[in-house]
Design a protein around this motif. Structure first.
Motif, short mmCIF file in Angstrom:
data_model
loop_
_atom_site.label_atom_id
_atom_site.label_comp_id
_atom_site.label_asym_id
_atom_site.label_seq_id
_atom_site.Cartn_x
_atom_site.Cartn_y
_atom_site.Cartn_z
N GLN A 1 0.89 28.28 -31.38
CA GLN A 1 -0.16 29.02 -30.94
C GLN A 1 -0.10 30.40 -31.57
O GLN A 1 -1.19 31.11 -31.83
N ALA A 2 1.06 31.10 -31.23
CA ALA A 2 1.11 32.49 -31.54
C ALA A 2 1.14 32.56 -33.20
O ALA A 2 0.46 33.45 -33.38
N ALA A 3 1.55 31.78 -33.84
CA ALA A 3 1.60 31.82 -35.39
C ALA A 3 -0.05 31.60 -35.68
O ALA A 3 -0.30 32.48 -36.67
N ALA A 4 -0.40 30.68 -35.14
CA ALA A 4 -1.95 30.40 -35.61
C ALA A 4 -2.68 31.70 -35.25
O ALA A 4 -3.60 32.18 -35.95
N PHE A 5 -2.46 32.32 -34.03
CA PHE A 5 -3.43 33.47 -33.91
C PHE A 5 -3.21 34.62 -34.72
O PHE A 5 -3.71 35.35 -34.93
N ALA A 6 -1.82 35.09 -34.94
CA ALA A 6 -1.36 35.82 -35.89
C ALA A 6 -1.88 35.67 -37.23
O ALA A 6 -2.61 36.87 -38.02
N PHE A 7 -1.90 34.34 -37.58
CA PHE A 7 -2.66 33.96 -38.99
C PHE A 7 -4.09 34.28 -39.05
O PHE A 7 -4.88 35.12 -39.94
N ASP A 8 -4.72 33.87 -38.00
CA ASP A 8 -6.23 34.13 -37.78
C ASP A 8 -6.68 35.49 -37.72
O ASP A 8 -7.58 36.17 -38.22
N THR A 9 -5.89 36.40 -36.92
CA THR A 9 -6.06 37.88 -36.89
C THR A 9 -5.71 38.56 -38.20
O THR A 9 -6.75 39.41 -38.67
N GLU A 10 -4.67 38.09 -38.92
CA GLU A 10 -4.59 38.78 -40.29
C GLU A 10 -5.67 38.44 -41.22
O GLU A 10 -5.93 39.26 -41.92
N LEU A 11 -5.95 37.13 -41.16
CA LEU A 11 -7.07 36.68 -42.10
C LEU A 11 -8.38 37.27 -41.96
O LEU A 11 -9.03 37.79 -42.93
N ASP A 12 -8.60 37.29 -40.65
CA ASP A 12 -10.02 37.86 -40.29
C ASP A 12 -9.97 39.33 -40.69
O ASP A 12 -11.07 39.93 -40.97
N GLY A 13 -8.96 40.06 -40.45
CA GLY A 13 -8.77 41.31 -40.50
C GLY A 13 -9.14 41.82 -42.09
O GLY A 13 -9.66 42.70 -42.67
N ALA A 14 -8.36 40.93 -43.11
CA ALA A 14 -8.25 41.22 -44.46
C ALA A 14 -10.04 40.87 -44.86
O ALA A 14 -10.33 41.51 -45.69
N ILE A 15 -10.48 39.63 -44.27
CA ILE A 15 -11.94 39.63 -44.74
C ILE A 15 -12.75 40.84 -44.45
O ILE A 15 -13.59 41.05 -45.10
N ARG A 16 -12.64 41.30 -43.11
CA ARG A 16 -13.36 42.33 -42.88
C ARG A 16 -13.08 43.81 -43.67
O ARG A 16 -13.94 44.21 -44.20
N SER A 17 -11.70 43.73 -44.25
CA SER A 17 -11.41 44.86 -44.92
C SER A 17 -12.13 44.71 -46.40
O SER A 17 -12.45 45.69 -46.99
N ALA A 18 -12.14 43.49 -46.85
CA ALA A 18 -12.58 43.13 -48.02
C ALA A 18 -14.51 43.07 -48.16
O ALA A 18 -14.96 42.68 -49.00
N ARG A 19 -14.74 43.56 -46.94
CA ARG A 19 -16.24 43.81 -46.63
C ARG A 19 -16.88 42.56 -46.68
O ARG A 19 -18.03 42.36 -47.44
N GLY A 20 -16.31 41.46 -46.14
CA GLY A 20 -16.95 40.14 -46.07
C GLY A 20 -18.12 40.09 -45.08
O GLY A 20 -18.18 40.68 -43.89
#
Length: 185
Positions: free
Chosen positions: A82-101
């Motif tokens: 669960q922690a790994a999934a949360f960390a992945f989701d947080t990292e991916l969502d942050g990268a998408i926002r940073s890429a101006r998705g």
């Protein structure tokens, strides 16, 4: 995003259209904050459950230790997953926002999530996947240069004195109809 920025990027936008754009933007931010809070709450609940289980295991001294160790291992594995999934989701969502998705869910659906989760160099691979996606699906991302050279550009006709009159279809509708000639609106 500020009203002045939108007005400078879309000359001739009406107050009603600007209000709609700002409401949509605000709704998107609110949705993402709610999602983050939900996931944070789930993680805290899982951590509390693990702590409770560990405390309960201590009270069973003299019970089959091998069985209890198996249960502890199972709970720890579950929490780690669960922690790994949360960390992945947080990292991916942050990268998408940073890429101006524009839409995190839509962009996630276009990515190979299992491949990215299994990546040894996840941060770099996420960046690369988003860069490739921005090239193949530019509609999903806001242009970095404010719409002047890349991404989608919608001609509203306002620079030529067209559009925005109410009697004629607005530029967005006209462009949509041009891209989708068979669709009835």
């Amino acid at each position: 995003m500020k009203r002045e920025e939108v007005k400078s990027q879309i000359p001739g936008i009406t107050d009603a259209q600007l209000d709609w754009v700002m409401n949509q933007y605000g709704n998107g931010i609110t949705r993402e904050k709610a999602t983050a809070e939900t996931l944070r709450g789930q993680l805290e609940t899982a951590q509390q459950q693990l702590q409770t289980a560990q405390e309960q295991l201590k009270s069973f001294e003299g019970v089959d230790v091998a069985q209890l160790k198996g249960k502890v291992k199972e709970l720890e594995d579950s929490l780690s997953a669960q922690a790994a999934a949360f960390a992945f989701d947080t990292e991916l969502d942050g990268a998408i926002r940073s890429a101006r998705g524009h839409n995190v869910k839509a962009i996630r659906s276009l990515l190979d999530l299992p491949k990215l989760k299994a990546s040894q160099n996840r941060t770099a691979d996420i960046q690369e996947a988003l860069a490739q996606l921005a090239k193949s699906e530019p509609w999903a991302f806001a242009p970095a240069d404010g719409g002047k050279g890349s991404g989608s550009y919608v001609n509203t006709g306002s620079q030529h004195g067209e559009g925005g009159s109410g009697a004629e279809p607005d530029g967005v509708l006209a462009r949509f109809q041009a891209l989708n000639p068979g669709m009835k609106i």
